[in-house]
Design a protein around this motif. Structure first.
Motif, PDB file in Angstrom:
ATOM      1  N   THR A 167       0.840  -1.197   0.000  1.00 55.04           N
ATOM      2  CA  THR A 167       0.000   0.000   0.000  1.00 55.04           C
ATOM      3  C   THR A 167       0.875   1.245   0.000  1.00 55.04           C
ATOM      4  O   THR A 167       1.999   1.244   0.507  1.00 55.04           O
ATOM      5  N   TYR A 168       0.330   2.315  -0.592  1.00 53.11           N
ATOM      6  CA  TYR A 168       0.992   3.613  -0.571  1.00 53.11           C
ATOM      7  C   TYR A 168      -0.103   4.657  -0.405  1.00 53.11           C
ATOM      8  O   TYR A 168      -1.083   4.658  -1.173  1.00 53.11           O
ATOM      9  N   VAL A 169       0.018   5.498   0.599  1.00 51.75           N
ATOM     10  CA  VAL A 169      -0.975   6.543   0.838  1.00 51.75           C
ATOM     11  C   VAL A 169      -0.277   7.870   1.096  1.00 51.75           C
ATOM     12  O   VAL A 169       0.819   7.918   1.650  1.00 51.75           O
ATOM     13  N   GLU A 170      -0.944   8.933   0.662  1.00 55.72           N
ATOM     14  CA  GLU A 170      -0.450  10.287   0.900  1.00 55.72           C
ATOM     15  C   GLU A 170      -1.486  11.062   1.703  1.00 55.72           C
ATOM     16  O   GLU A 170      -2.688  10.926   1.478  1.00 55.72           O
ATOM     17  N   PHE A 171      -0.977  11.868   2.614  1.00 57.43           N
ATOM     18  CA  PHE A 171      -1.770  12.780   3.419  1.00 57.43           C
ATOM     19  C   PHE A 171      -1.147  14.175   3.257  1.00 57.43           C
ATOM     20  O   PHE A 171      -0.015  14.289   2.785  1.00 57.43           O
TER      21      PHE A 171
END
Length: 92
Positions: free
Chosen positions: A70-74
């Motif tokens: 998984t890869y997430v940006e905030f």
């Protein structure tokens, strides 16, 4: 371990991110096929802590052991999750 077949379409791949991703600004599943080719699947929020991707035609074109991450940006940072494995089998 997730188990699928070459050519599967419409299956949801749901991965737990281990944290609340409902406010993330970008999400993707990074997949590496058995030949080490990396692909990026744009994901959506599945629930508070998971993201999902629905397989499209051509996504699963190689049998063998795939790796997913998984890869997430905030607004305040970017994170990758713990890699997991997915077995893709040939069809008969």
């Amino acid at each position: 371990m997730i188990e699928l077949h070459v050519g599967d379409v419409g299956t949801e791949i749901v991965l737990d991110c281990g944290t609340n991703v409902s406010n993330s600004t970008f999400r993707e599943i990074i997949a590496k096929d058995p030949n080490e080719k990396r692909v990026h699947w744009t994901a959506s929020v599945a629930d508070e802590t998971s993201i999902k991707y629905v397989l499209q035609a051509g996504d699963l074109n190689v049998a063998g052991n795939w790796r997913l991450q998984t890869y997430v940006e905030f607004p305040n940072g970017k994170w990758r999750g713990t890699p997991t494995k997915m077995k893709v089998r040939n069809t008969i």
